[in-house]
Scaffold this motif. Structure first.
Motif, short mmCIF file in Angstrom:
data_model
loop_
_atom_site.label_atom_id
_atom_site.label_comp_id
_atom_site.label_asym_id
_atom_site.label_seq_id
_atom_site.Cartn_x
_atom_site.Cartn_y
_atom_site.Cartn_z
N ASN A 96 0.85 -1.18 0.00
CA ASN A 96 0.00 0.00 0.00
C ASN A 96 0.90 1.24 0.00
O ASN A 96 1.56 1.52 1.00
N PRO A 97 0.97 1.98 -1.10
CA PRO A 97 1.88 3.13 -1.20
C PRO A 97 1.67 4.17 -0.11
O PRO A 97 2.64 4.74 0.41
N GLN A 98 0.40 4.42 0.27
CA GLN A 98 0.13 5.43 1.29
C GLN A 98 0.67 5.00 2.65
O GLN A 98 1.27 5.79 3.37
N TRP A 99 0.48 3.74 2.99
CA TRP A 99 0.99 3.23 4.27
C TRP A 99 2.51 3.28 4.30
O TRP A 99 3.11 3.57 5.34
N LEU A 100 3.14 3.01 3.16
CA LEU A 100 4.59 3.07 3.09
C LEU A 100 5.08 4.51 3.27
O LEU A 100 6.05 4.76 3.97
N ALA A 101 4.39 5.44 2.62
CA ALA A 101 4.80 6.84 2.68
C ALA A 101 4.71 7.41 4.08
O ALA A 101 5.54 8.24 4.49
N GLU A 102 3.73 6.98 4.84
CA GLU A 102 3.54 7.53 6.18
C GLU A 102 4.17 6.66 7.27
O GLU A 102 4.01 6.93 8.45
N ASP A 103 4.89 5.60 6.86
CA ASP A 103 5.56 4.70 7.80
C ASP A 103 4.57 4.12 8.82
O ASP A 103 4.76 4.21 10.03
N ALA A 104 3.50 3.53 8.30
CA ALA A 104 2.47 2.93 9.15
C ALA A 104 3.05 1.81 10.00
O ALA A 104 4.01 1.14 9.62
N LYS A 105 2.44 1.58 11.16
CA LYS A 105 2.90 0.55 12.10
C LYS A 105 1.90 -0.60 12.15
O LYS A 105 0.70 -0.42 11.96
N ILE A 106 2.42 -1.78 12.43
CA ILE A 106 1.56 -2.95 12.63
C ILE A 106 1.50 -3.24 14.12
O ILE A 106 2.52 -3.33 14.80
N MET A 107 0.29 -3.37 14.62
CA MET A 107 0.04 -3.67 16.03
C MET A 107 -0.36 -5.14 16.17
O MET A 107 -0.93 -5.73 15.25
N THR A 108 -0.04 -5.72 17.32
CA THR A 108 -0.45 -7.09 17.61
C THR A 108 -1.15 -7.12 18.97
O THR A 108 -0.89 -6.29 19.84
N ASN A 109 -2.02 -8.09 19.13
CA ASN A 109 -2.71 -8.26 20.41
C ASN A 109 -1.95 -9.19 21.34
O ASN A 109 -2.43 -9.54 22.42
N GLN A 110 -0.76 -9.61 20.93
CA GLN A 110 0.00 -10.60 21.70
C GLN A 110 1.19 -9.96 22.42
O GLN A 110 1.86 -9.09 21.86
N PRO A 111 1.49 -10.38 23.64
CA PRO A 111 2.64 -9.84 24.37
C PRO A 111 3.97 -10.36 23.82
O PRO A 111 4.01 -11.33 23.05
N LYS A 112 5.02 -9.72 24.22
CA LYS A 112 6.34 -10.00 23.68
C LYS A 112 7.03 -11.09 24.50
O LYS A 112 7.99 -10.87 25.21
N THR A 113 6.54 -12.33 24.35
CA THR A 113 7.08 -13.40 25.18
C THR A 113 7.56 -14.63 24.39
O THR A 113 8.03 -15.59 24.99
N SER A 114 7.40 -14.64 23.09
CA SER A 114 7.89 -15.76 22.30
C SER A 114 8.25 -15.24 20.91
O SER A 114 8.18 -14.05 20.64
N LYS A 115 8.64 -16.15 20.03
CA LYS A 115 9.11 -15.74 18.71
C LYS A 115 8.30 -16.42 17.61
O LYS A 115 7.74 -17.49 17.80
N VAL A 116 8.30 -15.79 16.45
CA VAL A 116 7.65 -16.35 15.27
C VAL A 116 8.58 -16.13 14.08
O VAL A 116 9.16 -15.05 13.92
N ALA A 117 8.77 -17.18 13.28
CA ALA A 117 9.58 -17.06 12.07
C ALA A 117 8.69 -16.55 10.93
O ALA A 117 7.55 -16.98 10.79
N ILE A 118 9.23 -15.63 10.17
CA ILE A 118 8.52 -15.07 9.02
C ILE A 118 9.28 -15.47 7.77
O ILE A 118 10.47 -15.18 7.64
N SER A 119 8.61 -16.16 6.84
CA SER A 119 9.26 -16.60 5.61
C SER A 119 8.37 -16.34 4.41
O SER A 119 7.15 -16.45 4.50
N PRO A 120 8.97 -16.01 3.26
CA PRO A 120 8.19 -15.95 2.03
C PRO A 120 7.66 -17.34 1.69
O PRO A 120 8.34 -18.33 1.93
N ALA A 121 6.47 -17.42 1.13
CA ALA A 121 5.89 -18.69 0.70
C ALA A 121 5.29 -18.49 -0.68
O ALA A 121 4.75 -17.42 -0.98
N MET A 122 5.38 -19.50 -1.52
CA MET A 122 4.90 -19.34 -2.89
C MET A 122 4.27 -20.62 -3.39
O MET A 122 4.85 -21.70 -3.27
#
Length: 223
Positions: A96-122
């Motif tokens: 989304n170009p507008q979100w990129l331009a304004e440096d939008a943030k992503i919020m989560t409902n989860q506390p910072k107590t564990s980890k998640v791996a993020i990978s591209p999938a195709m």
């Protein structure tokens, strides 16, 4: 479930405990696009990715954590937009170009107590209906390999090479390729899947593929 393509897996702090935990900032929207290579995928000309279905796969490090409990929301100038995560833990984004331009943030409902791996999938896009030209499905293999190479950049030597498409069905099914030299027939195995490997002669001929049922997905695989 999508086949993970480990172009640049990243482990980010996130996601655990009650789904009703207090919301907190997760990471910038731009950062998620960059580490997942989604920005590079959508920067490719449409004709170089029209057979491909790309997503971001979220994989919690703990078996006690389920992506079904995770809520991710982009906070931007126009308000708040939830990011849909499917049952397999996959997230599909179009930059989304507008979100990129304004440096939008992503919020989560989860506390910072564990980890998640993020990978591209195709995956390959499943063409409409149950009868397609050979290239409509199998053309996804060279397209995927070319796209992966461009997306990986300097890391292309570590990127996987796609060698087959696995059609996954919800029931027994058959696939028939109407080749001039004679029809080629394939039946699902005990897992209701059929693996198809590219054939140069069939690619030149581009015969019709007919299926007795529509697959739920077409997984790109490196085997």
């Amino acid at each position: 479930m999508k086949k993970l393509l480990p172009l640049l897996p990243l482990v980010l702090t996130a996601l655990h405990a009650s789904a009703f935990a207090e919301e907190r900032e997760w990471l910038p929207y731009k950062k998620l696009l960059e580490v997942s290579r989604v920005d590079k995928f959508h920067a490719l000309p449409p004709a170089e990715r029209d057979k491909l279905d790309m997503s971001i796969h979220l994989q919690p490090s703990s078996k006690e954590v389920s992506t079904r409990d995770v809520a991710l929301t982009v906070v931007h100038a126009g308000g708040r937009t939830p990011l849909p995560i499917d049952a397999g833990g996959n997230l599909r984004l179009t930059p989304n170009p507008q979100w990129l331009a304004e440096d939008a943030k992503i919020m989560t409902n989860q506390p910072k107590t564990s980890k998640v791996a993020i990978s591209p999938a195709m995956n390959a896009i499943v063409p409409p209906g149950t009868q397609w030209p050979y290239d409509a499905l199998m053309g996804s293999i060279p397209q995927a390999n070319a796209a992966i190479g461009k997306m990986a950049g300097a890391l292309r030597m570590f990127a996987p090479t796609i060698r087959s498409v696995i059609l996954r069905f919800d029931q027994p099914a058959q696939v028939t390729i109407a080749a001039k030299a004679g029809a080629k027939q394939y039946a699902t195995d005990t897992k209701h899947q059929i693996r198809l490997k590219p054939d140069a002669a069939l690619a030149r001929e581009n015969p019709q593929i007919t299926l007795t049922a529509r697959p739920r997905e077409a997984e790109l695989d490196s085997e």
